[in-house]
Write a protein that holds these residues in place. Structure first.
Motif, PDB file in Angstrom:
ATOM      1  N   ASN A 160       0.825  -1.206   0.000  1.00 53.43           N
ATOM      2  CA  ASN A 160       0.000   0.000   0.000  1.00 53.43           C
ATOM      3  C   ASN A 160       0.863   1.262   0.000  1.00 53.43           C
ATOM      4  OD1 ASN A 160      -2.378  -1.495   0.060  1.00 53.43           O
ATOM      5  ND2 ASN A 160      -2.518  -1.459   2.291  1.00 53.43           N
ATOM      6  N   PHE A 161       1.962   1.215   0.746  1.00 52.34           N
ATOM      7  CA  PHE A 161       2.863   2.370   0.792  1.00 52.34           C
ATOM      8  C   PHE A 161       3.478   2.618  -0.582  1.00 52.34           C
ATOM      9  CE2 PHE A 161       7.006   4.358   1.314  1.00 52.34           C
ATOM     10  CZ  PHE A 161       6.728   5.419   2.163  1.00 52.34           C
ATOM     11  N   ASN A 162       3.926   1.554  -1.214  1.00 46.40           N
ATOM     12  CA  ASN A 162       4.563   1.690  -2.526  1.00 46.40           C
ATOM     13  C   ASN A 162       3.586   2.150  -3.599  1.00 46.40           C
ATOM     14  OD1 ASN A 162       7.078   0.885  -1.524  1.00 46.40           O
ATOM     15  ND2 ASN A 162       6.699  -1.279  -1.977  1.00 46.40           N
ATOM     16  N   GLU A 163       2.325   1.733  -3.475  1.00 47.16           N
ATOM     17  CA  GLU A 163       1.331   2.081  -4.486  1.00 47.16           C
ATOM     18  C   GLU A 163       0.694   3.450  -4.242  1.00 47.16           C
ATOM     19  OE1 GLU A 163      -1.558  -1.018  -4.694  1.00 47.16           O
ATOM     20  OE2 GLU A 163      -0.088  -2.585  -5.176  1.00 47.16           O
ATOM     21  N   MET A 164       0.445   3.790  -2.959  1.00 52.37           N
ATOM     22  CA  MET A 164      -0.336   4.991  -2.655  1.00 52.37           C
ATOM     23  C   MET A 164       0.343   5.941  -1.679  1.00 52.37           C
ATOM     24  SD  MET A 164      -4.077   3.161  -2.319  1.00 52.37           S
ATOM     25  CE  MET A 164      -3.444   1.902  -1.193  1.00 52.37           C
ATOM     26  N   GLY A 165       1.490   5.549  -1.134  1.00 55.17           N
ATOM     27  CA  GLY A 165       2.144   6.398  -0.143  1.00 55.17           C
ATOM     28  C   GLY A 165       1.505   6.332   1.224  1.00 55.17           C
ATOM     29  N   ASP A 166       0.634   5.349   1.437  1.00 56.73           N
ATOM     30  CA  ASP A 166      -0.062   5.184   2.717  1.00 56.73           C
ATOM     31  C   ASP A 166       0.922   4.660   3.753  1.00 56.73           C
ATOM     32  OD1 ASP A 166      -1.651   4.552   4.864  1.00 56.73           O
ATOM     33  OD2 ASP A 166      -3.128   3.413   3.710  1.00 56.73           O
ATOM     34  N   GLU A 167       1.086   5.382   4.862  1.00 56.55           N
ATOM     35  CA  GLU A 167       2.058   4.997   5.888  1.00 56.55           C
ATOM     36  C   GLU A 167       1.609   3.819   6.737  1.00 56.55           C
ATOM     37  OE1 GLU A 167       2.878   8.539   8.084  1.00 56.55           O
ATOM     38  OE2 GLU A 167       4.284   9.310   6.575  1.00 56.55           O
ATOM     39  N   GLY A 168       0.376   3.403   6.601  1.00 54.36           N
ATOM     40  CA  GLY A 168      -0.102   2.260   7.359  1.00 54.36           C
ATOM     41  C   GLY A 168      -0.920   2.667   8.562  1.00 54.36           C
ATOM     42  N   GLU A 169      -1.486   1.662   9.211  1.00 50.41           N
ATOM     43  CA  GLU A 169      -2.386   1.905  10.339  1.00 50.41           C
ATOM     44  C   GLU A 169      -1.631   2.377  11.568  1.00 50.41           C
ATOM     45  OE1 GLU A 169      -5.820  -0.418  12.964  1.00 50.41           O
ATOM     46  OE2 GLU A 169      -4.864  -1.416  11.264  1.00 50.41           O
ATOM     47  N   ILE A 170      -2.211   3.358  12.256  1.00 52.77           N
ATOM     48  CA  ILE A 170      -1.695   3.790  13.559  1.00 52.77           C
ATOM     49  C   ILE A 170      -2.535   3.096  14.614  1.00 52.77           C
ATOM     50  CG2 ILE A 170      -1.347   5.725  15.131  1.00 52.77           C
ATOM     51  CD1 ILE A 170      -1.000   7.526  12.690  1.00 52.77           C
ATOM     52  N   TRP A 171      -1.944   2.157  15.305  1.00 51.86           N
ATOM     53  CA  TRP A 171      -2.693   1.370  16.283  1.00 51.86           C
ATOM     54  C   TRP A 171      -3.254   2.254  17.381  1.00 51.86           C
ATOM     55  CZ3 TRP A 171      -3.953  -3.037  14.373  1.00 51.86           C
ATOM     56  CH2 TRP A 171      -3.112  -3.676  13.460  1.00 51.86           C
ATOM     57  N   GLY A 215      -5.184   4.658  16.995  1.00 54.76           N
ATOM     58  CA  GLY A 215      -5.515   5.971  16.453  1.00 54.76           C
ATOM     59  C   GLY A 215      -4.458   7.030  16.715  1.00 54.76           C
ATOM     60  N   GLU A 216      -4.518   8.071  15.908  1.00 54.56           N
ATOM     61  CA  GLU A 216      -3.526   9.151  16.002  1.00 54.56           C
ATOM     62  C   GLU A 216      -3.615   9.888  17.330  1.00 54.56           C
ATOM     63  OE1 GLU A 216      -1.942  13.029  13.438  1.00 54.56           O
ATOM     64  OE2 GLU A 216      -3.618  11.806  12.693  1.00 54.56           O
ATOM     65  N   ASP A 217      -4.826  10.075  17.854  1.00 53.30           N
ATOM     66  CA  ASP A 217      -4.982  10.806  19.108  1.00 53.30           C
ATOM     67  C   ASP A 217      -4.247  10.103  20.247  1.00 53.30           C
ATOM     68  OD1 ASP A 217      -6.413  12.930  20.753  1.00 53.30           O
ATOM     69  OD2 ASP A 217      -7.145  11.114  21.736  1.00 53.30           O
ATOM     70  N   SER A 218      -4.374   8.781  20.329  1.00 51.46           N
ATOM     71  CA  SER A 218      -3.683   8.029  21.380  1.00 51.46           C
ATOM     72  C   SER A 218      -2.173   8.132  21.215  1.00 51.46           C
ATOM     73  CB  SER A 218      -4.117   6.563  21.348  1.00 51.46           C
ATOM     74  OG  SER A 218      -5.495   6.442  21.614  1.00 51.46           O
ATOM     75  N   MET A 219      -1.705   8.061  19.985  1.00 49.56           N
ATOM     76  CA  MET A 219      -0.267   8.172  19.739  1.00 49.56           C
ATOM     77  C   MET A 219       0.256   9.544  20.156  1.00 49.56           C
ATOM     78  SD  MET A 219       1.827   8.010  16.114  1.00 49.56           S
ATOM     79  CE  MET A 219       1.076   9.557  15.557  1.00 49.56           C
ATOM     80  N   ASN A 245       4.863   0.826  12.121  1.00 45.84           N
ATOM     81  CA  ASN A 245       5.216   1.626  10.948  1.00 45.84           C
ATOM     82  C   ASN A 245       6.197   2.748  11.262  1.00 45.84           C
ATOM     83  OD1 ASN A 245       3.560   3.373  12.336  1.00 45.84           O
ATOM     84  ND2 ASN A 245       2.033   3.600  10.725  1.00 45.84           N
ATOM     85  N   GLY A 246       6.625   2.864  12.518  1.00 49.40           N
ATOM     86  CA  GLY A 246       7.649   3.833  12.889  1.00 49.40           C
ATOM     87  C   GLY A 246       7.176   5.249  13.097  1.00 49.40           C
ATOM     88  N   VAL A 247       5.878   5.491  12.965  1.00 50.31           N
ATOM     89  CA  VAL A 247       5.372   6.859  13.009  1.00 50.31           C
ATOM     90  C   VAL A 247       5.541   7.502  14.385  1.00 50.31           C
ATOM     91  CG1 VAL A 247       3.281   8.266  12.787  1.00 50.31           C
ATOM     92  CG2 VAL A 247       3.788   6.522  11.096  1.00 50.31           C
ATOM     93  N   LEU A 248       5.408   6.724  15.462  1.00 48.03           N
ATOM     94  CA  LEU A 248       5.566   7.285  16.802  1.00 48.03           C
ATOM     95  C   LEU A 248       6.948   7.906  16.978  1.00 48.03           C
ATOM     96  CD1 LEU A 248       4.765   7.824  19.715  1.00 48.03           C
ATOM     97  CD2 LEU A 248       5.232   5.428  20.255  1.00 48.03           C
ATOM     98  N   LEU A 249       7.993   7.201  16.592  1.00 49.42           N
ATOM     99  CA  LEU A 249       9.335   7.756  16.711  1.00 49.42           C
ATOM    100  C   LEU A 249       9.538   8.937  15.763  1.00 49.42           C
ATOM    101  CD1 LEU A 249      11.641   4.616  17.146  1.00 49.42           C
ATOM    102  CD2 LEU A 249      10.683   6.126  18.901  1.00 49.42           C
ATOM    103  N   CYS A 250       8.945   8.876  14.589  1.00 48.07           N
ATOM    104  CA  CYS A 250       9.034  10.008  13.659  1.00 48.07           C
ATOM    105  C   CYS A 250       8.422  11.266  14.279  1.00 48.07           C
ATOM    106  CB  CYS A 250       8.332   9.673  12.348  1.00 48.07           C
ATOM    107  SG  CYS A 250       9.182   8.460  11.305  1.00 48.07           S
ATOM    108  N   GLU A 251       7.310  11.100  14.975  1.00 48.07           N
ATOM    109  CA  GLU A 251       6.670  12.254  15.623  1.00 48.07           C
ATOM    110  C   GLU A 251       7.534  12.815  16.752  1.00 48.07           C
ATOM    111  OE1 GLU A 251       4.131  13.915  14.702  1.00 48.07           O
ATOM    112  OE2 GLU A 251       3.356  12.590  13.138  1.00 48.07           O
TER     113      GLU A 251
END
Length: 228
Positions: A25-36, A38-42, A66-72
């Motif tokens: 999905n990331f390669n096709e659409m740039g979707d970073e994947g699910e945030i377990w 939700g974003e508010d909890s993260m 997907n590494g988003v927490l550390l990126c934030e």
């Protein structure tokens, strides 16, 4: 105390399949994947970390997804060379690296590691494995581990987890966990043990809902601190 039967959600094969799909999905659409959870909890975990352990500090995320927490956290001033995300799924590691690259973050490390069986590798400017992290973060990893089967000795991975957490924290360091399978009290009971040196520190308030005259939230976030 919550008790769970072994499930496919506690297997590496399941998560390998999940992250293979998310990489596609990331390669096709740039979707970073699910945030377990939700974003508010993260973002509440990010805010807690900024308040109680501002940079500079060394942070290990166990089961980095997907590494988003550390990126934030990097976006809010943490040195990426002092952060490490580990996951036992190679697909998770590959996705995390792609997400960090897309966001223009260099020096942020993600590596494959079985937290219960292997020591996390070193980070930049540190020789040898680190056994004194300032913070360990867990967003859903303990939930999955609690669904894994017993080992050949008849011990569940969930029983091994708290001691591993304690062993990698420095004295005074924090363990912040977010779970949807365990209540606050159950998390306190699991991790606040004298022999591990972890004591309850604080909690994160999440949105609540009411049903049938009772109130609750979709997840629980609890922080523990390691004594000297």
């Amino acid at each position: 105390m919550a008790g769970f039967q072994p499930s496919k959600l506690g297997t590496r094969e399941h998560w390998d399949h999940v992250y293979d799909e998310e990489i596609d999905n990331f390669n096709e659409m740039g979707d970073e994947g699910e945030i377990w959870f939700g974003e508010d909890s993260m973002m509440k975990m990010v805010e807690w970390t900024l308040k109680h352990a501002p940079p500079p500090c060394r942070i290990l995320e166990v089961g980095s997804g997907n590494g988003v927490l550390l990126c934030e956290l990097v976006a809010r001033g943490y040195d990426p060379s002092q952060l490490l995300g580990i996951d036992y799924s190679p697909g998770s590691v590959a996705l995390s690296r792609q997400v960090a690259q897309k966001r223009g973050i260099g020096q942020l490390s993600f590596t494959q590691c079985d937290f219960l069986a292997e020591d996390p590798p070193s980070i930049a400017h540190v020789e040898g494995p680190i056994t004194s992290w300032d913070i360990l973060l867990d967003k859903g990893t303990f939930d999955a581990i609690a669904l894994a089967d017993k080992n050949i000795s008849g011990v569940t991975p969930a029983e091994l987890y708290p001691e591993r957490v304690s062993g990698l924290l420095r004295a005074g360091g924090f363990f912040l966990i977010t779970s949807c399978n365990f209540t606050e009290e159950e998390l306190k009971d699991r991790f606040s043990k004298p022999n591990w040196g972890l004591t309850y520190h604080s909690r994160i308030q999440h949105k609540t809902f009411s049903f049938g005259g009772k109130s609750g939230s979709i997840c629980s976030s609890v922080a523990f601190q390691k004594g000297s």
